[in-house]
Design a protein around this motif. Structure first.
Motif, short mmCIF file in Angstrom:
data_model
loop_
_atom_site.label_atom_id
_atom_site.label_comp_id
_atom_site.label_asym_id
_atom_site.label_seq_id
_atom_site.Cartn_x
_atom_site.Cartn_y
_atom_site.Cartn_z
N VAL A 1 0.85 -1.20 0.00
CA VAL A 1 0.00 0.00 0.00
C VAL A 1 0.88 1.25 0.00
N GLU A 2 1.92 1.26 0.85
CA GLU A 2 2.81 2.43 0.96
C GLU A 2 3.47 2.78 -0.36
N ILE A 3 3.89 1.78 -1.13
CA ILE A 3 4.59 2.08 -2.38
C ILE A 3 3.63 2.21 -3.57
N GLY A 4 2.33 2.05 -3.32
CA GLY A 4 1.34 2.21 -4.38
C GLY A 4 1.13 1.00 -5.26
N ALA A 5 1.62 -0.17 -4.83
CA ALA A 5 1.47 -1.39 -5.61
C ALA A 5 0.06 -1.98 -5.51
N VAL A 6 -0.62 -1.67 -4.43
CA VAL A 6 -1.98 -2.18 -4.20
C VAL A 6 -2.77 -1.13 -3.44
N PRO A 7 -4.05 -0.96 -3.76
CA PRO A 7 -4.86 0.03 -3.04
C PRO A 7 -5.11 -0.38 -1.59
#
Length: 87
Positions: free
Chosen positions: A39-45
């Motif tokens: 979530v932090e790196i934007g890979a998954v919502p």
């Protein structure tokens, strides 16, 4: 107490387009299995709350399905619900 979905549960998903077809889906992430680093790196919502889940929705045809993210429970288009109990 209402049952909270967990990864691996089979649910039903009502589509957002066309005839709003109801399809089988499997929970691919819930609040306890979602990787916060992803979530932090934007890979998954992110998930809004414990009743929201990420899904793989099964469809007929060559593609076989698609992802839906942060899906809330309900009966309207774009939501998930539990399958009816076997009678």
């Amino acid at each position: 107490m209402e049952r909270i979905p967990v990864t691996g549960d089979i649910v039903r998903y009502r589509g957002k387009q066309g005839l709003h077809a109801v399809r089988a889906a499997i929970v691919t992430a819930d609040v306890t299995t979602l990787d916060p680093r992803g979530v932090e790196i934007g890979a998954v919502p992110a998930l809004d709350d414990a009743s929201h889940v990420h899904l793989w929705v099964f469809t007929p045809g060559q593609l076989g399905g698609f992802h839906e993210y942060n899906v809330s429970p309900g009966d309207s288009p774009g939501t998930w619900h539990w399958p009816a109990a076997a009678g």
